[in-house]
Design a protein around this motif. Structure first.
Motif, PDB file in Angstrom:
ATOM      1  N   LEU A  70       0.889  -1.184   0.011  1.00 11.70           N
ATOM      2  CA  LEU A  70      -0.115  -0.054  -0.072  1.00 11.70           C
ATOM      3  C   LEU A  70       1.002   1.176  -0.045  1.00 11.70           C
ATOM      4  CD1 LEU A  70      -2.867  -0.869   2.536  1.00 11.70           C
ATOM      5  CD2 LEU A  70      -2.635  -1.208  -0.041  1.00 11.70           C
ATOM      6  N   LYS A  71       1.887   1.123   0.823  1.00 14.07           N
ATOM      7  CA  LYS A  71       3.003   2.430   0.753  1.00 14.07           C
ATOM      8  C   LYS A  71       3.482   2.602  -0.623  1.00 14.07           C
ATOM      9  CE  LYS A  71       4.187   2.096   5.617  1.00 14.07           C
ATOM     10  NZ  LYS A  71       5.167   1.698   6.594  1.00 14.07           N
ATOM     11  N   ARG A  72       3.706   1.405  -1.303  1.00 15.06           N
ATOM     12  CA  ARG A  72       4.514   1.739  -2.602  1.00 15.06           C
ATOM     13  C   ARG A  72       3.417   2.143  -3.764  1.00 15.06           C
ATOM     14  NH1 ARG A  72       6.389  -3.885  -5.826  1.00 15.06           N
ATOM     15  NH2 ARG A  72       4.319  -4.013  -5.463  1.00 15.06           N
ATOM     16  N   ARG A 124      -3.906   1.659   8.016  1.00 19.87           N
ATOM     17  CA  ARG A 124      -4.174   1.071   9.204  1.00 19.87           C
ATOM     18  C   ARG A 124      -5.307   0.162   9.356  1.00 19.87           C
ATOM     19  NH1 ARG A 124      -1.837  -0.575  14.073  1.00 19.87           N
ATOM     20  NH2 ARG A 124      -0.476   0.880  13.743  1.00 19.87           N
ATOM     21  N   ASP A 125      -6.439   0.710   8.899  1.00 18.71           N
ATOM     22  CA  ASP A 125      -7.701  -0.111   8.750  1.00 18.71           C
ATOM     23  C   ASP A 125      -7.456  -1.371   7.917  1.00 18.71           C
ATOM     24  OD1 ASP A 125      -8.828   1.894  10.273  1.00 18.71           O
ATOM     25  OD2 ASP A 125      -9.752   2.799   8.656  1.00 18.71           O
ATOM     26  N   ARG A 126      -7.042  -1.345   6.928  1.00 26.19           N
ATOM     27  CA  ARG A 126      -6.749  -2.638   5.889  1.00 26.19           C
ATOM     28  C   ARG A 126      -5.785  -3.640   6.703  1.00 26.19           C
ATOM     29  NH1 ARG A 126      -6.924  -2.516   0.121  1.00 26.19           N
ATOM     30  NH2 ARG A 126      -8.430  -0.986  -0.653  1.00 26.19           N
ATOM     31  N   ALA A 127      -4.780  -3.084   7.307  1.00 28.45           N
ATOM     32  CA  ALA A 127      -3.903  -3.918   7.960  1.00 28.45           C
ATOM     33  C   ALA A 127      -4.605  -4.654   8.948  1.00 28.45           C
ATOM     34  CB  ALA A 127      -2.780  -3.123   8.451  1.00 28.45           C
ATOM     35  N   GLU A 128      -5.491  -4.013   9.756  1.00 26.67           N
ATOM     36  CA  GLU A 128      -6.439  -4.595  10.835  1.00 26.67           C
ATOM     37  C   GLU A 128      -7.191  -5.444  10.404  1.00 26.67           C
ATOM     38  OE1 GLU A 128      -7.859  -1.419  13.126  1.00 26.67           O
ATOM     39  OE2 GLU A 128      -5.936  -0.988  14.221  1.00 26.67           O
ATOM     40  N   ARG A 176       4.471 -16.664   8.738  1.00 26.07           N
ATOM     41  CA  ARG A 176       3.725 -17.025   7.381  1.00 26.07           C
ATOM     42  C   ARG A 176       2.336 -16.223   7.616  1.00 26.07           C
ATOM     43  NH1 ARG A 176       3.493 -22.943   5.482  1.00 26.07           N
ATOM     44  NH2 ARG A 176       5.880 -22.402   5.464  1.00 26.07           N
ATOM     45  N   LYS A 177       1.779 -15.856   8.978  1.00 24.78           N
ATOM     46  CA  LYS A 177       0.547 -15.249   8.953  1.00 24.78           C
ATOM     47  C   LYS A 177       0.836 -13.535   8.560  1.00 24.78           C
ATOM     48  CE  LYS A 177      -1.987 -17.470  12.769  1.00 24.78           C
ATOM     49  NZ  LYS A 177      -2.364 -17.393  14.122  1.00 24.78           N
ATOM     50  N   VAL A 178       1.898 -13.139   8.915  1.00 21.34           N
ATOM     51  CA  VAL A 178       2.391 -11.778   8.353  1.00 21.34           C
ATOM     52  C   VAL A 178       2.507 -11.706   6.973  1.00 21.34           C
ATOM     53  CG1 VAL A 178       4.199 -10.265   8.452  1.00 21.34           C
ATOM     54  CG2 VAL A 178       3.408 -11.141  10.690  1.00 21.34           C
ATOM     55  N   ALA A 179       3.229 -12.688   6.416  1.00 23.30           N
ATOM     56  CA  ALA A 179       3.351 -12.870   5.039  1.00 23.30           C
ATOM     57  C   ALA A 179       2.085 -12.811   4.179  1.00 23.30           C
ATOM     58  CB  ALA A 179       4.084 -13.800   4.486  1.00 23.30           C
ATOM     59  N   LEU A 212      -3.420 -10.280   1.984  1.00 28.18           N
ATOM     60  CA  LEU A 212      -4.777 -10.046   2.006  1.00 28.18           C
ATOM     61  C   LEU A 212      -5.143  -8.342   2.191  1.00 28.18           C
ATOM     62  CD1 LEU A 212      -5.661 -12.413   4.734  1.00 28.18           C
ATOM     63  CD2 LEU A 212      -6.130 -12.591   2.498  1.00 28.18           C
ATOM     64  N   ILE A 213      -4.165  -7.613   2.491  1.00 27.42           N
ATOM     65  CA  ILE A 213      -4.040  -6.047   2.421  1.00 27.42           C
ATOM     66  C   ILE A 213      -4.636  -5.475   1.357  1.00 27.42           C
ATOM     67  CG2 ILE A 213      -2.125  -5.198   1.869  1.00 27.42           C
ATOM     68  CD1 ILE A 213      -2.103  -3.512   4.727  1.00 27.42           C
ATOM     69  N   ASN A 214      -4.436  -6.184   0.068  1.00 22.58           N
ATOM     70  CA  ASN A 214      -5.168  -5.746  -1.307  1.00 22.58           C
ATOM     71  C   ASN A 214      -6.768  -6.227  -1.365  1.00 22.58           C
ATOM     72  OD1 ASN A 214      -2.953  -4.396  -2.367  1.00 22.58           O
ATOM     73  ND2 ASN A 214      -1.967  -6.267  -2.867  1.00 22.58           N
ATOM     74  N   ASP A 215      -7.043  -6.999  -0.596  1.00 23.46           N
ATOM     75  CA  ASP A 215      -8.547  -7.278  -0.626  1.00 23.46           C
ATOM     76  C   ASP A 215      -8.788  -8.165  -1.919  1.00 23.46           C
ATOM     77  OD1 ASP A 215     -11.261  -7.696   0.292  1.00 23.46           O
ATOM     78  OD2 ASP A 215     -11.720  -5.797  -0.678  1.00 23.46           O
TER      79      ASP A 215
END
Length: 285
Positions: free
Chosen positions: A106-108, A118-122, A150-153, A158-161
């Motif tokens: 998202l930053k890129r 923050r909302d998407r990450a949560e 692995r969950k973080v990866a 998932l942050i891209n929905d």
């Protein structure tokens, strides 16, 4: 998302004069809210299939369609809509903190506010049953176990929905607790009317979740359909039968002898109870 492949083939050159065909005439449809299991021997073309679904590779011939439209015209947008989770994705973590890794894409992109990220990450972490606030400042490669890495990866995808996820051997290196968490996530993702493709050499782990099976061999589709349809084909084809997970074939054979065990509920304890009940009644098995 309604995902389709129409007669997709893929060839590449490996230093020789003639191209090597990795996929040949692959076709299938995947409606929303379905889980597709992809099985086949090593070298069957499963990973190539995954990369084409995600847009990392373009088919040599044939079409990839999303909601009826040619998906490869979307470019990077296809990779956001179809998330690809490669084998051992935790090895690709590189940022100094969990939060920076999850929000990197998202930053890129440069078009999201801090609050939006923050909302998407949560939301992504909630889908995976953990709170980003508990670990956001930790260094993932040094301070998390493999399951949490692995969950973080996965959260970073998932942050891209995405509406479709392609998981390539997702159970590798996970302990029983990690596998249980993975299966729970797959079920939750499906409940949101999103689809998942699971590529695995151990499809028995996912047998009670999958809706459709695609069986590949030497780059070609040799069977596709519900597990019941594929098992019926396997009963008539010894070569195909060797590729079908034993648990799926067992349930099919028990049902053909008079039991009524839905695959998505047929766990070992329920199979044992149903067989005992049939024997006590004197039913022929």
């Amino acid at each position: 998302m309604y995902f389709e492949m129409e007669n997709v083939s893929y060839s590449y050159y490996d230093g020789g004069a003639e191209p090597i065909e990795a996929l040949s005439g692959i076709g299938f449809s995947l409606p929303p809210g379905r889980i597709l299991g992809v099985i086949g021997r090593t070298g069957a073309g499963k990973t190539t299939l995954a990369k084409i679904m995600n847009g990392l590779l373009a088919p040599t011939t044939g079409k990839v369609l999303v909601n009826g439209a040619d998906a490869h015209s979307e470019g990077l947008n296809l990779q956001r809509r179809v998330g690809l989770v490669c084998q051992r994705p935790e090895r690709r973590l590189f940022e100094e903190t969990v939060y920076n890794d999850i929000t990197f894409v998202l930053k890129r992109a440069g078009k999201f506010t801090d609050d939006e990220m923050r909302d998407r990450a949560e939301a992504a972490c909630t889908m995976l049953n953990f709170s980003i606030g508990d670990i956001e400042n930790l260094q993932p490669s040094r301070m998390l176990n493999i399951g949490d890495r692995r969950k973080v990866a996965l959260a970073g995808i998932l942050i891209n929905d995405p509406q479709l996820l392609v998981l390539d051997e997702p159970e590798i290196d996970l302990d029983p607790a990690g596998i249980k968490a993975l299966l729970g996530f797959i079920d939750r993702f499906k409940q949101e009317n999103k689809s998942i493709v699971v590529i695995s050499h151990n499809m028995d782990l996912f047998a009670d979740l999958i809706d459709l099976l695609l069986v590949m061999d030497n780059g070609a589709r040799i069977a596709f359909g519900t597990p019941q349809i594929v098992c019926e084909q396997a009963c008539k084809n010894p070569d195909l039968r060797t590729l079908i997970p034993e648990w799926i074939m067992l349930i099919h054979e028990l049902n053909s002898r008079g039991l009524n065990l839905p695959l998505n509920e047929a766990r070992p304890e329920s199979v044992y109870a149903a067989v005992n009940t049939a024997l006590e009644r004197g039913d022929i098995l």
